[in-house]
Design a protein around this motif. Structure first.
Motif, mmCIF file in Angstrom:
data_model
loop_
_atom_site.group_PDB
_atom_site.id
_atom_site.type_symbol
_atom_site.label_atom_id
_atom_site.label_comp_id
_atom_site.label_asym_id
_atom_site.label_seq_id
_atom_site.Cartn_x
_atom_site.Cartn_y
_atom_site.Cartn_z
ATOM 1 N N THR A 222 -0.227 -0.266 5.991
ATOM 2 C CA THR A 222 0.872 -0.955 5.300
ATOM 3 C C THR A 222 1.971 0.073 5.037
ATOM 4 O O THR A 222 1.704 1.172 4.522
ATOM 5 C CB THR A 222 0.387 -1.569 3.982
ATOM 6 O OG1 THR A 222 -0.122 -0.545 3.128
ATOM 7 C CG2 THR A 222 -0.681 -2.621 4.244
ATOM 8 N N GLN B 11 3.513 -3.399 -2.057
ATOM 9 C CA GLN B 11 2.203 -2.963 -1.576
ATOM 10 C C GLN B 11 1.140 -4.039 -1.839
ATOM 11 O O GLN B 11 0.279 -4.289 -0.992
ATOM 12 C CB GLN B 11 1.807 -1.652 -2.262
ATOM 13 C CG GLN B 11 2.578 -0.443 -1.759
ATOM 14 C CD GLN B 11 2.147 0.839 -2.455
ATOM 15 O OE1 GLN B 11 2.244 0.964 -3.686
ATOM 16 N NE2 GLN B 11 1.658 1.800 -1.660
ATOM 17 N N LEU C 33 1.593 -6.851 0.704
ATOM 18 C CA LEU C 33 1.105 -6.498 2.040
ATOM 19 C C LEU C 33 -0.421 -6.440 2.064
ATOM 20 O O LEU C 33 -1.046 -6.844 3.056
ATOM 21 C CB LEU C 33 1.692 -5.150 2.476
ATOM 22 C CG LEU C 33 3.207 -5.117 2.700
ATOM 23 C CD1 LEU C 33 3.645 -3.703 3.086
ATOM 24 C CD2 LEU C 33 3.628 -6.105 3.769
ATOM 25 N N ARG C 34 -1.026 -5.951 0.996
ATOM 26 C CA ARG C 34 -2.483 -5.891 0.952
ATOM 27 C C ARG C 34 -3.089 -7.294 0.974
ATOM 28 O O ARG C 34 -4.076 -7.550 1.680
ATOM 29 C CB ARG C 34 -2.938 -5.138 -0.294
ATOM 30 C CG ARG C 34 -4.434 -4.816 -0.291
ATOM 31 C CD ARG C 34 -4.867 -4.097 -1.567
ATOM 32 N NE ARG C 34 -4.113 -2.877 -1.773
ATOM 33 C CZ ARG C 34 -3.196 -2.733 -2.737
ATOM 34 N NH1 ARG C 34 -2.926 -3.747 -3.566
ATOM 35 N NH2 ARG C 34 -2.579 -1.591 -2.900
ATOM 36 N N VAL D 62 -7.513 -2.594 4.922
ATOM 37 C CA VAL D 62 -6.519 -1.605 4.505
ATOM 38 C C VAL D 62 -7.197 -0.633 3.541
ATOM 39 O O VAL D 62 -7.742 -1.048 2.510
ATOM 40 C CB VAL D 62 -5.314 -2.271 3.814
ATOM 41 C CG1 VAL D 62 -4.303 -1.205 3.398
ATOM 42 C CG2 VAL D 62 -4.663 -3.294 4.724
ATOM 43 N N GLU E 107 -2.019 3.219 2.980
ATOM 44 C CA GLU E 107 -0.868 2.588 2.339
ATOM 45 C C GLU E 107 0.237 3.639 2.203
ATOM 46 O O GLU E 107 0.160 4.544 1.348
ATOM 47 C CB GLU E 107 -1.262 2.036 0.965
ATOM 48 C CG GLU E 107 -2.261 0.902 1.048
ATOM 49 C CD GLU E 107 -2.641 0.375 -0.313
ATOM 50 O OE1 GLU E 107 -3.003 -0.818 -0.407
ATOM 51 O OE2 GLU E 107 -2.579 1.149 -1.315
#
Length: 252
Positions: free
Chosen positions: A149, A163, A166-167, A177, A182
């Protein structure tokens, strides 16, 4: 009266010469019926041609060659008050505008229907999806896909909401992930090669520690079409994929 033998011989020779001359003269005379058929037809055709041109006002004019060669002068043509030669009477540049219109219509409406020009966002989206296809075709049965990410923000902006988004998107798609995958770039918009965190993402994909990269939209990689396309090709050549939460057409 009987002539002497030598005088009788001379008379016979003179009569023979007269008969031979008469026969030669008779042989040199050729009657019209004895002319070849092709020559008679050619003479009749030439005579009718000359008589027809003479009746229409055309006069034969001798050329520079043999006196027997003749050519006919055609009368000059005129368009209004401007004299024109027989060659220039025909238009030199025909109107072909209809061909341009027909070709343009054929290009737009082909056998596949109307063609719609794509904007840059749609073109890049199709390119990305085509480049991602090989990476999405292969799926390991041992582990899930590992994804990076990547977030690009400006100084002072908290990247945590992006973040988390996106996770959650990676989990929804079944991707893995890890914390060290990250990546956050806090220097604001810049060229991809100038970003230290993006170069790290490239290295992870190049060395096989990640199967792809996930970003919010294309602006986090690069808003420039040429730079963005270069990065798409780099990821594709490492047999990885580039995933976006918001596709290019929506972000444009």
């Amino acid at each position: 009266m009987t002539l002497p033998r030598h005088m009788a011989g001379d008379r016979m020779r003179r009569l023979a010469l007269v008969d031979a001359a008469s026969a030669a003269a008779a042989a040199s005379v050729v009657l019209p019926c004895q002319l070849p058929t092709r020559a008679v037809r050619r003479a009749a055709l030439f005579s009718s041609l000359i008589s027809g041109r003479a009746s229409s006002g055309l006069q034969p004019t001798p050329t520079q060659g043999s006196p027997a060669q003749r050519v006919l002068e055609l009368p000059s043509l005129s368009y209004g008050d401007t004299p024109m030669s027989p060659i220039s009477a025909r238009p030199s540049t025909p109107d072909t505008s209809w061909m341009d219109v027909e070709n343009a219509s054929s290009r737009r409406y082909g056998s596949r229907g109307p063609r719609i020009s794509l904007d840059s966002g749609m073109r890049l989206r199709r390119l990305r999806e085509a480049l991602n296809e090989p990476a999405f075709t292969f799926h390991s049965k041992v582990r899930p896909r590992r994804v990076i990410t990547y977030v690009q923000t400006t100084p002072g902006v908290d990247p945590k909401p992006l973040q988390d988004l996106l996770r959650a998107e990676a989990v929804r798609r079944g991707w893995e992930v890890r914390a060290w995958q990250e990546l956050v770039d806090r220097h604001g918009p810049q060229a991809p090669q100038a970003s230290e965190q993006w170069r790290k993402a490239r290295k992870l994909m190049h060395e096989g520690f990640a199967d792809g990269v996930l970003v919010l939209d294309r602006s986090h990689i690069s808003p420039d079409d040429a730079e963005y396309e270069v990065e798409l090709w780099f990821v594709h050549q490492r047999q990885c994929f580039t995933a976006l939460v918001n596709p290019e057409s929506a972000a444009s």
